[in-house]
Design an enzyme around this catalytic site. Structure first.
Site, PDB file in Angstrom:
ATOM      1  N   GLU A 216      -3.725  -2.571  11.977  1.00 25.37           N
ATOM      2  CA  GLU A 216      -2.913  -1.768  11.063  1.00 25.37           C
ATOM      3  C   GLU A 216      -1.433  -1.778  11.437  1.00 25.37           C
ATOM      4  O   GLU A 216      -0.656  -0.957  10.946  1.00 25.37           O
ATOM      5  CB  GLU A 216      -3.458  -0.341  11.015  1.00 25.37           C
ATOM      6  N   LYS A 354     -10.510   7.708   0.435  1.00 24.71           N
ATOM      7  CA  LYS A 354     -10.593   6.247   0.476  1.00 24.71           C
ATOM      8  C   LYS A 354     -11.445   5.802  -0.705  1.00 24.71           C
ATOM      9  O   LYS A 354     -12.645   6.114  -0.755  1.00 24.71           O
ATOM     10  CB  LYS A 354     -11.251   5.779   1.780  1.00 24.71           C
TER      11      LYS A 354
END
Length: 444
Positions: A216, A354
């Site tokens: 990330e 999400k």
């Protein structure tokens, strides 16, 4: 009107494995969507369908999901109005797939990755049909105000541990949160400057190899514990000149180091055959979080306990929930039924949203609205395996949640989302305002 949904397997997400991408052909043109993929996934998430054929992509292929789109979903879409988002999502989830668990529709027949790709593409087509932007269209679907819109505070993951890194650090993510900025654009400047300052500090203390980035975009130096990571962040924030303007958030991902037999948490879980000196009970972990919150400017803690440890979630929320956001990710998996249970048990006070955990845009909106109705915070989130698709940038503005996490200001698949938010802020002008330190409040 939908003419022909085309799809391709061979786009890669950021870890070099295939994912589902759809090109939805309509009378207005072609609309594309690609789905992400998580690493530390909750056991209650909707099913991401993989082939498990070890001769292709080591079992990570998505040919079956593609086949399900071609043979089961696509024929039923032809001729439908792309503005009927809820009707189409419900048809895919309930009629064409139909698989269910005690927590609701599981997508285990067609795959959440197949259904979501279509759902996202249809949403984009619906926006075009309504001659509006994606963020305004999704806001309309959710019944939100489209006159004045909210830009989110970015939660930038800058130090990696847990299952995302090869160091000893048990907690998975340490994020910087520029709540004191006057705009999204300035928040990203604050965040980027702290990120680069942190890089210099890590290089000095741990060596140049420690500045390699993870999935990330965050750094994974050889940090041993949370105190060391937090000290490093506080020092970098101060050195960059943003003390009191940039706060800290953590994603513990505690399910990754929970022992369900002994009901304990091993903070040294990445050391094989360790001496168990860092094994904690749930109560000891509660006490650790309280200590950290007193010492450091922490404003949000995600997944502090295992996805089934409702009792300790409730203890922590009662103890510090007034001042600190307690976010359910693996606990809730963007699932309205899990959210209802958490509300009943007072287990947390925020949802991590999400879209691929639940598998359709309609259900993601439902989860968000349920959370907001009960005065929870909602943080829209990427996955650790991402594509260049920027749907969640529009989604966070549409749903007015005031906060997003989509990685460090590094790696193109992360910055793609932040760049889209720059564009949205620019296009909104005076009709957009930055959530800032009010990110936990209802911004409806």
């Amino acid at each position: 009107m939908i003419i022909n949904p085309k799809n391709y397997e061979h786009i890669f997400y950021s870890r070099g494995n295939p994912t589902v991408e759809v090109d939805l052909e309509t009378t207005l043109g072609i609309f594309r969507a690609a789905v992400p993929s998580g690493a530390s996934t909750g056991i209650y998430e909707a099913l991401e369908l993989r082939d498990n054929d070890k001769s292709r992509y080591l079992g990570k292929g998505v040919q079956q999901a593609i086949k399900n789109i071609n043979e089961i979903i696509a024929p039923k879409l032809i001729g439908l109005d792309c503005r009927e988002q809820k009707k189409i999502d419900n048809m895919m989830v309930q009629e064409l797939d139909g698989s269910k668990t005690e927590w609701g529709w599981s997508k285990s027949k067609l795959g959440a990755n197949a259904i979501l790709a279509i759902s996202m593409a249809i949403c984009r087509a619906g926006a075009a049909a309504n001659k509006t932007s994606l963020y305004k269209y999704v806001a309309q679907l959710a019944g939100k105000n489209t006159e004045k819109m909210i830009l989110p505070v970015p939660c930038l993951n800058v130090i990696n541990g847990g299952s995302h890194a090869g160091n000893k650090l048990s907690f998975q993510e340490f994020m910087i949160v520029p709540v004191g900025a006057p705009s999204f654009k300035e928040a990203m400047r604050y965040g980027a400057e702290v990120y680069h300052t942190l890089k210099s500090e890590i290089k000095k203390k741990y060596g140049i190899d420690a500045t390699n980035v993870g999935d990330e975009g965050g750094f994974a130096p050889n940090i041993l514990n949370a105190h060391e990571a937090l000290d490093l962040l506080v020092a970098s924030i101060k050195k960059a000149g943003y003390e009191n303007k940039v706060k800290i958030a953590m994603d513990v991902a505690a399910s990754e180091f929970y022992n369900s037999e002994t009901k304990t948490y091993d903070l040294d879980f990445k050391t094989p055959n360790n001496d168990k000196s860092l094994v904690k009970t749930g109560q000891e972990l509660v006490d650790l979080y309280i200590e950290l919150v007193k010492k450091y400017p922490i404003i949000s803690i995600e997944d502090p306990f295992d996805q089934d440890d409702w009792e300790n979630y409730a203890k922590l929320t009662e103890a510090i929930g007034k001042d600190v956001q307690i976010v359910g990710d693996d606990l809730l998996v963007t699932n309205p039924t899990r959210i209802e249970k958490a509300l009943e048990k007072k287990a947390c006070n925020a949802l991590l949203l999400k879209v691929n955990q639940i598998g359709s845009i309609t259900e993601a909106i439902e989860a968000c609205l349920l959370s907001q109705k009960n005065n929870w915070g909602v943080m829209v989130s990427h996955r650790s395996g991402e594509t260049e698709d920027v749907f969640i940038a529009d989604l966070v503005v549409a749903l007015r949640t005031g906060q997003i996490k989509t990685g460090a200001p590094c790696r193109s698949e992360r910055n793609a989302k932040y760049n889209q938010l720059f564009r949205i802020e620019e296009s909104l002008g005076a009709n957009g305002s930055f959530a800032g330190d009010k990110f936990r409040l209802q911004l409806n």
